[in-house]
Design a protein around this motif. Structure first.
Motif, PDB file in Angstrom:
ATOM      1  N   LEU A  19       5.425   2.666  -5.778  1.00 38.45           N
ATOM      2  CA  LEU A  19       5.064   1.815  -4.648  1.00 38.45           C
ATOM      3  C   LEU A  19       4.997   0.391  -5.189  1.00 38.45           C
ATOM      4  O   LEU A  19       4.088   0.054  -5.956  1.00 38.45           O
ATOM      5  CB  LEU A  19       3.716   2.219  -4.047  1.00 38.45           C
ATOM      6  N   LEU A  20       5.972  -0.414  -4.824  1.00 42.82           N
ATOM      7  CA  LEU A  20       6.049  -1.777  -5.343  1.00 42.82           C
ATOM      8  C   LEU A  20       5.599  -2.777  -4.288  1.00 42.82           C
ATOM      9  O   LEU A  20       5.791  -2.550  -3.090  1.00 42.82           O
ATOM     10  CB  LEU A  20       7.480  -2.087  -5.796  1.00 42.82           C
ATOM     11  N   PRO A  21       5.031  -3.898  -4.714  1.00 47.68           N
ATOM     12  CA  PRO A  21       4.467  -4.848  -3.758  1.00 47.68           C
ATOM     13  C   PRO A  21       5.507  -5.750  -3.120  1.00 47.68           C
ATOM     14  O   PRO A  21       6.682  -5.761  -3.516  1.00 47.68           O
ATOM     15  CB  PRO A  21       3.525  -5.671  -4.643  1.00 47.68           C
ATOM     16  N   ALA A  22       5.053  -6.508  -2.152  1.00 44.70           N
ATOM     17  CA  ALA A  22       5.897  -7.556  -1.582  1.00 44.70           C
ATOM     18  C   ALA A  22       6.351  -8.479  -2.705  1.00 44.70           C
ATOM     19  O   ALA A  22       5.599  -8.779  -3.639  1.00 44.70           O
ATOM     20  CB  ALA A  22       5.111  -8.354  -0.542  1.00 44.70           C
ATOM     21  N   LEU A  23       7.607  -8.920  -2.640  1.00 42.75           N
ATOM     22  CA  LEU A  23       8.199  -9.847  -3.607  1.00 42.75           C
ATOM     23  C   LEU A  23       8.249  -9.282  -5.026  1.00 42.75           C
ATOM     24  O   LEU A  23       8.305 -10.040  -5.999  1.00 42.75           O
ATOM     25  CB  LEU A  23       7.451 -11.191  -3.618  1.00 42.75           C
ATOM     26  N   GLU A  29       8.389  13.379  -1.703  1.00 44.83           N
ATOM     27  CA  GLU A  29       7.178  13.178  -0.905  1.00 44.83           C
ATOM     28  C   GLU A  29       5.928  13.416  -1.742  1.00 44.83           C
ATOM     29  O   GLU A  29       4.955  12.659  -1.646  1.00 44.83           O
ATOM     30  CB  GLU A  29       7.204  14.103   0.307  1.00 44.83           C
ATOM     31  N   ARG A  30       5.942  14.450  -2.561  1.00 42.60           N
ATOM     32  CA  ARG A  30       4.781  14.714  -3.420  1.00 42.60           C
ATOM     33  C   ARG A  30       4.596  13.608  -4.447  1.00 42.60           C
ATOM     34  O   ARG A  30       3.465  13.153  -4.701  1.00 42.60           O
ATOM     35  CB  ARG A  30       4.952  16.061  -4.132  1.00 42.60           C
ATOM     36  N   ALA A  31       5.692  13.153  -5.048  1.00 45.92           N
ATOM     37  CA  ALA A  31       5.598  12.111  -6.080  1.00 45.92           C
ATOM     38  C   ALA A  31       5.114  10.793  -5.483  1.00 45.92           C
ATOM     39  O   ALA A  31       4.295  10.093  -6.093  1.00 45.92           O
ATOM     40  CB  ALA A  31       6.961  11.929  -6.743  1.00 45.92           C
ATOM     41  N   VAL A  32       5.614  10.442  -4.315  1.00 44.01           N
ATOM     42  CA  VAL A  32       5.166   9.206  -3.665  1.00 44.01           C
ATOM     43  C   VAL A  32       3.698   9.326  -3.273  1.00 44.01           C
ATOM     44  O   VAL A  32       2.924   8.374  -3.420  1.00 44.01           O
ATOM     45  CB  VAL A  32       6.051   8.896  -2.437  1.00 44.01           C
ATOM     46  N   GLY A  33       3.305  10.489  -2.797  1.00 40.83           N
ATOM     47  CA  GLY A  33       1.896  10.681  -2.464  1.00 40.83           C
ATOM     48  C   GLY A  33       0.989  10.502  -3.673  1.00 40.83           C
ATOM     49  O   GLY A  33      -0.098   9.918  -3.576  1.00 40.83           O
ATOM     50  N   ALA A  34       1.437  10.983  -4.826  1.00 39.95           N
ATOM     51  CA  ALA A  34       0.645  10.819  -6.049  1.00 39.95           C
ATOM     52  C   ALA A  34       0.550   9.359  -6.452  1.00 39.95           C
ATOM     53  O   ALA A  34      -0.512   8.885  -6.893  1.00 39.95           O
ATOM     54  CB  ALA A  34       1.271  11.633  -7.183  1.00 39.95           C
ATOM     55  N   GLU A  35       1.640   8.607  -6.287  1.00 39.87           N
ATOM     56  CA  GLU A  35       1.607   7.179  -6.593  1.00 39.87           C
ATOM     57  C   GLU A  35       0.693   6.429  -5.632  1.00 39.87           C
ATOM     58  O   GLU A  35      -0.023   5.500  -6.027  1.00 39.87           O
ATOM     59  CB  GLU A  35       3.018   6.592  -6.546  1.00 39.87           C
ATOM     60  N   ALA A  36       0.709   6.822  -4.364  1.00 39.00           N
ATOM     61  CA  ALA A  36      -0.178   6.186  -3.388  1.00 39.00           C
ATOM     62  C   ALA A  36      -1.641   6.436  -3.747  1.00 39.00           C
ATOM     63  O   ALA A  36      -2.486   5.534  -3.648  1.00 39.00           O
ATOM     64  CB  ALA A  36       0.138   6.706  -1.986  1.00 39.00           C
ATOM     65  N   GLU A  37      -1.932   7.648  -4.188  1.00 34.91           N
ATOM     66  CA  GLU A  37      -3.297   7.974  -4.599  1.00 34.91           C
ATOM     67  C   GLU A  37      -3.699   7.169  -5.828  1.00 34.91           C
ATOM     68  O   GLU A  37      -4.837   6.671  -5.920  1.00 34.91           O
ATOM     69  CB  GLU A  37      -3.403   9.471  -4.878  1.00 34.91           C
ATOM     70  N   ARG A  38      -2.780   7.028  -6.770  1.00 35.81           N
ATOM     71  CA  ARG A  38      -3.068   6.233  -7.973  1.00 35.81           C
ATOM     72  C   ARG A  38      -3.329   4.773  -7.611  1.00 35.81           C
ATOM     73  O   ARG A  38      -4.278   4.149  -8.117  1.00 35.81           O
ATOM     74  CB  ARG A  38      -1.899   6.339  -8.957  1.00 35.81           C
ATOM     75  N   LEU A  39      -2.503   4.212  -6.736  1.00 35.70           N
ATOM     76  CA  LEU A  39      -2.674   2.817  -6.330  1.00 35.70           C
ATOM     77  C   LEU A  39      -4.001   2.623  -5.607  1.00 35.70           C
ATOM     78  O   LEU A  39      -4.754   1.679  -5.905  1.00 35.70           O
ATOM     79  CB  LEU A  39      -1.517   2.401  -5.431  1.00 35.70           C
ATOM     80  N   ALA A  40      -4.320   3.508  -4.671  1.00 37.21           N
ATOM     81  CA  ALA A  40      -5.581   3.398  -3.942  1.00 37.21           C
ATOM     82  C   ALA A  40      -6.768   3.482  -4.885  1.00 37.21           C
ATOM     83  O   ALA A  40      -7.790   2.803  -4.695  1.00 37.21           O
ATOM     84  CB  ALA A  40      -5.667   4.489  -2.876  1.00 37.21           C
ATOM     85  N   GLY A  41      -6.630   4.283  -5.933  1.00 41.70           N
ATOM     86  CA  GLY A  41      -7.720   4.459  -6.882  1.00 41.70           C
ATOM     87  C   GLY A  41      -8.095   3.184  -7.601  1.00 41.70           C
ATOM     88  O   GLY A  41      -9.281   2.890  -7.786  1.00 41.70           O
ATOM     89  N   TRP A  42      -7.076   2.400  -8.033  1.00 36.90           N
ATOM     90  CA  TRP A  42      -7.448   1.180  -8.761  1.00 36.90           C
ATOM     91  C   TRP A  42      -7.655  -0.014  -7.844  1.00 36.90           C
ATOM     92  O   TRP A  42      -8.326  -0.983  -8.235  1.00 36.90           O
ATOM     93  CB  TRP A  42      -6.476   0.877  -9.887  1.00 36.90           C
ATOM     94  N   LEU A  43      -7.128   0.027  -6.620  1.00 33.95           N
ATOM     95  CA  LEU A  43      -7.427  -1.057  -5.682  1.00 33.95           C
ATOM     96  C   LEU A  43      -8.896  -1.063  -5.295  1.00 33.95           C
ATOM     97  O   LEU A  43      -9.504  -2.120  -5.121  1.00 33.95           O
ATOM     98  CB  LEU A  43      -6.568  -0.913  -4.420  1.00 33.95           C
ATOM     99  N   GLY A  44      -9.482   0.104  -5.153  1.00 36.49           N
ATOM    100  CA  GLY A  44     -10.894   0.182  -4.822  1.00 36.49           C
ATOM    101  C   GLY A  44     -11.207  -0.530  -3.521  1.00 36.49           C
ATOM    102  O   GLY A  44     -10.600  -0.263  -2.480  1.00 36.49           O
ATOM    103  N   ASP A  45     -12.142  -1.488  -3.583  1.00 34.36           N
ATOM    104  CA  ASP A  45     -12.564  -2.225  -2.388  1.00 34.36           C
ATOM    105  C   ASP A  45     -11.689  -3.444  -2.090  1.00 34.36           C
ATOM    106  O   ASP A  45     -11.935  -4.149  -1.106  1.00 34.36           O
ATOM    107  CB  ASP A  45     -14.015  -2.696  -2.552  1.00 34.36           C
ATOM    108  N   ALA A  46     -10.716  -3.716  -2.928  1.00 35.09           N
ATOM    109  CA  ALA A  46      -9.863  -4.891  -2.707  1.00 35.09           C
ATOM    110  C   ALA A  46      -8.997  -4.690  -1.466  1.00 35.09           C
ATOM    111  O   ALA A  46      -8.559  -3.580  -1.155  1.00 35.09           O
ATOM    112  CB  ALA A  46      -8.976  -5.131  -3.921  1.00 35.09           C
ATOM    113  N   ARG A  47      -8.740  -5.783  -0.768  1.00 35.61           N
ATOM    114  CA  ARG A  47      -7.875  -5.774   0.398  1.00 35.61           C
ATOM    115  C   ARG A  47      -6.701  -6.707   0.122  1.00 35.61           C
ATOM    116  O   ARG A  47      -6.900  -7.865  -0.250  1.00 35.61           O
ATOM    117  CB  ARG A  47      -8.622  -6.227   1.646  1.00 35.61           C
ATOM    118  N   VAL A  48      -5.502  -6.188   0.315  1.00 39.83           N
ATOM    119  CA  VAL A  48      -4.297  -6.935  -0.030  1.00 39.83           C
ATOM    120  C   VAL A  48      -3.400  -7.026   1.200  1.00 39.83           C
ATOM    121  O   VAL A  48      -2.915  -6.011   1.701  1.00 39.83           O
ATOM    122  CB  VAL A  48      -3.527  -6.262  -1.184  1.00 39.83           C
ATOM    123  N   THR A  49      -3.208  -8.246   1.678  1.00 41.23           N
ATOM    124  CA  THR A  49      -2.278  -8.497   2.776  1.00 41.23           C
ATOM    125  C   THR A  49      -1.197  -9.432   2.265  1.00 41.23           C
ATOM    126  O   THR A  49      -1.506 -10.532   1.804  1.00 41.23           O
ATOM    127  CB  THR A  49      -2.982  -9.154   3.975  1.00 41.23           C
TER     128      THR A  49
END
Length: 391
Positions: A289-293, A357-377
Motif C-alpha cells: 500500500l503506497l502513499p499519494a505521490l 487479497e490476503r496479502a493486501v489485507g495483511a499490508e493494510a493491517e500492518r499500515l494501520a498498526g503503525w499509523l495508530g492515532d495519526a490521520r493522513v489526508t
C-alpha cells in the motif's frame, strides 16, 4: 554486433519489486536505505515521506522514528527542492549533485521572478531584498531554528506585501515571506527542519543549511541520472526528461557520460547502466500500500507496464498527481484511503485473486498498526481516495 537486449514488462516489474524494496526479501532496515534505493522521496506532502519509507521497512523497524532520525538527527536524508520545482527528501550524499544539476538553476529563475514581481507590485528593489535576507539569516544564526511565523515577528520586513499580477485577473496582495524563504531554501542557504506538531505537519522550522560542495553541473547531472537509472532503469528518454525536468540535450549528454546502453522495452527504446544487462529473477509474490505521490508510482512518465490506463481517472487528480495505491506483484491494482475514524479502506480495480487479497489485507493491517492515532489526508485528493475515505 550483438542483438539488442529485450527487457519486457514482466522483468521491469521484477526489477521494481526488488530495487524499490517492496518485495518481502528486499525490505530495508532503515530510512536511509530506502532513500538510497529510491534516490528521491516526494516531500510536497510531508506524510508521503513517512508512508513511502514505512511501506518498505522490514519488520521490527518503527517508521516514524526511523524517518525522523534520518531527517532531523543523523541527517542522512535532507528535504530540498529538486526536479520540476518539487520538494523531495534526498540522500544527503546526493544533495550537492541535486543542487548543481537541478535546484541551483531553478533558484536563479526563482530569484529573477521574485525581483520582477517586487518591482511591478511594490517599491522594494534588490537592495531591500538583500537586506531582508541578511536579517533572516542572522536571526536563524542566533536562534538555531524558527518557523516562518516566528521569523515574521523577528524580521518585520517579512510581513511586507506586494501586489501580484497587477492589472490581470490574478491580481492580489501577497506576503513576501514565503517567496523569500523559498528562494533562500532553493539556493541552499536555509533548510527545512523538524515541523511544529506531529510528523504529518507542513509547518516546518527553518535552520541555516550546511555548506554544500560546489559541483560541475554536467558532472552532477551524470551522477544524478546514473543513480536514478540504477534504481529505475530501463527508462526511456521521455521518462528521463520528464523526471529530471532537464532539457533533452542535457539528458542525452548525461546518458553518454554514464555510458548508458540502449535496450528494447515495450513501446520503444530504454536505457540502462552498462553493468545492468543481466537478467533479474522474479521475486516472491508481494503486496504494498503506497502513499499519494509515492516515488515508485510517480517514477516514470510511461506507466502502462505497471498501470492499466483505464484506472488513471480514478487514481490521479487533474494535475497528474497520483493518490494512494494498492500494488500486487509490480502492478497497481487498486487504491486505498484512511477514514476519519482512522480505519483503512481499499478497493481493487481488477480481479487479483484470493492470494493477492490476503496479502493486501495483511499490508493494510500492518499500515494501520503503525499509523495508530495519526490521520493522513493527501494534499492532492483523487477521486477514488475521496470516495473510499467517505465510505
Amino acid at each position: 554486433m550483438g542483438e539488442t537486449r529485450i527487457i519486457d514488462a514482466a522483468e521491469r516489474r521484477a526489477r521494481l519489486g526488488v530495487r524499490h524494496r517492496l518485495a518481502g526479501g528486499a525490505r530495508a532496515g532503515s530510512a536511509a536505505e530506502v532513500g538510497d534505493a529510491l534516490v528521491a522521496l516526494h516531500g510536497t506532502d510531508p506524510a508521503s515521506v513517512f508512508l513511502a519509507v514505512g511501506a518498505r521497512l522490514a519488520g521490527g523497524v518503527e517508521p516514524v522514528g526511523a524517518v525522523e532520525g534520518a531527517l532531523y538527527e543523523d541527517g542522512s536524508l535532507v528535504r530540498m527542492h529538486g526536479m520540476r520545482h518539487t520538494v523531495f527528501a534526498f540522500p544527503s550524499a546526493l544533495a550537492a549533485a541535486v543542487q548543481a544539476s537541478t535546484t541551483g538553476p531553478a533558484a536563479v529563475r526563482e530569484r529573477t521572478s521574485l525581483l520582477k514581481h517586487l518591482a511591478a507590485g511594490s517599491d522594494f528593489d534588490g537592495a531591500w531584498l538583500a537586506e531582508t535576507e541578511r536579517l533572516v539569516l542572522a536571526e536563524l544564526g542566533a536562534r538555531g531554528e524558527a518557523t516562518g511565523a516566528e521569523l515574521g515577528v523577528a524580521v518585520p520586513r517579512l510581513r511586507s506585501t506586494y501586489v501580484y499580477g497587477a492589472g490581470t485577473r490574478q491580481e492580489g496582495v501577497q506576503s513576501v515571506a514565503s517567496r523569500v524563504l523559498r528562494v533562500l531554501g532553493m539556493e541552499g542557504r536555509i533548510v527545512r527542519g523538524r515541523p511544529q506538531g506531529t510528523w504529518t505537519s507542513s509547518r516546518f522550522r527553518w535552520a541555516l543549511a550546511e555548506a554544500r560542495p560546489v559541483r560541475d553541473p554536467a558532472e552532477a547531472r551524470a551522477e544524478l541520472l546514473g543513480r536514478w537509472l540504477g534504481a529505475c532503469g530501463p527508462a526511456t528518454e521521455a521518462d528521463l526528461t520528464w523526471w529530471t525536468g532537464w532539457r533533452v540535450t542535457d539528458v542525452r549528454k548525461a546518458l553518454a557520460a554514464v555510458g548508458a546502453l540502449a535496450v528494447a522495452v515495450d513501446g520503444g527504446t530504454g536505457f540502462v547502466l552498462p553493468d545492468d544487462l543481466g537478467p533479474v529473477p522474479e521475486p516472491e509474490p508481494w503486496a504494498a500500500l503506497l502513499p499519494a505521490l509515492d516515488p515508485t508510482a510517480m517514477g516514470w512518465q510511461g506507466r502502462d507496464w505497471y498501470l492499466d490506463p483505464a484506472h488513471r481517472a480514478a487514481l490521479f487528480d487533474r494535475s497528474g498527481n497520483i493518490g494512494p495505491t494498492v500494488w500486487w506483484n509490480g502492478r497497481i491494482v487498486g487504491g486505498w484511503a484512511q477514514r476519519p475514524d482512522g480505519s483503512l479502506a481499499h478497493r481493487f480495480l481488477a480481479d487479483v485473486g484470493a492470494e493477492a487479497e490476503r496479502a493486501v489485507g495483511a499490508e493494510a493491517e500492518r499500515l494501520a498498526g503503525w499509523l495508530g492515532d495519526a490521520r493522513v489526508t493527501p494534499r492532492f485528493r483523487t477521486p477514488l481516495e475521496r470516495e473510499l475515505s467517505a465510505s
